[in-house]
Write an enzyme that holds these catalytic residues in place. Structure first.
Site, PDB file in Angstrom:
ATOM      1  N   HIS A  62       0.819  -1.222   0.000  1.00  0.00           N
ATOM      2  CA  HIS A  62       0.000   0.000   0.000  1.00  0.00           C
ATOM      3  C   HIS A  62       0.857   1.278   0.000  1.00  0.00           C
ATOM      4  CE1 HIS A  62       0.287  -0.152   4.566  1.00  0.00           C
ATOM      5  NE2 HIS A  62       0.439   1.146   4.362  1.00  0.00           N
ATOM      6  N   ASP A 104      -0.193  -7.636   1.664  1.00  0.00           N
ATOM      7  CA  ASP A 104       0.348  -6.277   1.691  1.00  0.00           C
ATOM      8  C   ASP A 104       1.876  -6.327   1.666  1.00  0.00           C
ATOM      9  OD1 ASP A 104       0.498  -3.558   1.850  1.00  0.00           O
ATOM     10  OD2 ASP A 104      -0.145  -3.403   3.941  1.00  0.00           O
ATOM     11  N   SER A 202       4.516   2.859   7.483  1.00  0.00           N
ATOM     12  CA  SER A 202       4.289   1.464   7.101  1.00  0.00           C
ATOM     13  C   SER A 202       5.457   0.911   6.318  1.00  0.00           C
ATOM     14  CB  SER A 202       3.048   1.351   6.218  1.00  0.00           C
ATOM     15  OG  SER A 202       1.898   1.310   6.977  1.00  0.00           O
TER      16      SER A 202
END
Length: 254
Positions: A62, A104, A202
């Site tokens: 992402h 992810d 992230s």
């Protein structure tokens, strides 16, 4: 539980742009975690990452604005041209649609190979060689450049890398608390503790036994007021054939 599940799907759209940070961690030592990468958009830090081969950095799928990568410093103020690598290719996992559905994980092929060696400031971090079953309460670590206090995740990032020890959380308990989590994930930290990840960075690694076993994927997004629900990481060991194929062929699979 139903409310948390609905909130998860709404929150993750925000999370994909914001990532996660370290709450109540400590400054990383200079020669510690030398595989850490700052994934950037127009020279602005957007996500974390980590070097897994001389020309590939691993991060979260992402983290879409991945235009360049900084390696070789824990202090982003010291980043210079020699530390910056362009991104030649973004190898996002083909099954990734949104964070709520898992998968992810992404590999970034760098525009040039990284110079490695004992006296170099950049190191690789090894990956698992088989599927893992991490024991509950095992202490691992996570690192990032995000803000260091709750409610400040919209005010920018810190310049110096922060690191935090986190315990592995039982997958069944994690599922029960969240109400719904993707397959192929690891839960660690944030739950029954005053520390964890938060919006801002992230893609950083969950490190256990000096192996990168997970990738920061998401948390609850409530201003990071811990204790809270467990933090969730992509389980790298579930994607080894896909990873190995890309690193061997040096291009995206398929």
């Amino acid at each position: 539980i139903y409310g948390k599940t609905i909130f998860l799907s709404v929150f993750l759209h925000l999370f994909s742009a914001l990532g996660s940070e370290i709450i109540n961690g400590k400054k990383a030592e200079e020669k510690f975690m030398q595989y850490m990468a700052s994934v950037q958009d127009n020279k602005i830090h957007t996500c974390g990452g980590f070097l897994v081969s001389e020309d590939f950095v691993m991060t979260a799928a992402h983290c879409l604005k991945s235009l360049s990568v900084v390696l070789g410093t824990h202090d982003l103020k010291k980043a210079n041209k020699k530390m910056r690598y362009g991104v030649k290719m973004m190898c996002k996992h083909p099954a990734f649609k949104e964070v709520a559905n898992g998968n992810d994980i992404m590999l970034l092929k760098l525009s040039k190979k990284v110079s490695l060696g004992d006296k170099k400031p950049i190191k690789l971090i090894p990956l698992p060689i088989q599927k893992l079953n991490l024991k509950e309460n095992k202490i691992c670590s996570v690192a990032g450049w995000g803000p260091t206090e709750p409610r400040k995740h919209r005010s920018g990032y810190v310049n110096e890398l922060q690191v935090l020890n986190v315990p592995i959380i039982n997958k069944d308990e994690c599922q029960k608390v969240w109400g719904q989590i993707p397959k192929n994930v690891i839960c660690a930290g944030g739950y029954k503790a005053k520390s964890g990840i938060c919006q801002g960075d992230s893609g950083g690694p969950l490190v256990c036994n000096k192996l990168a076993v997970g990738i920061v994927s998401f948390n609850n997004g409530n201003g990071c007021k811990y204790p809270d629900v467990p933090n969730v990481y992509t389980d790298i060991s579930q994607f080894l054939p896909w990873i190995t194929d890309i690193l061997k062929k040096k291009k995206c699979k398929g």
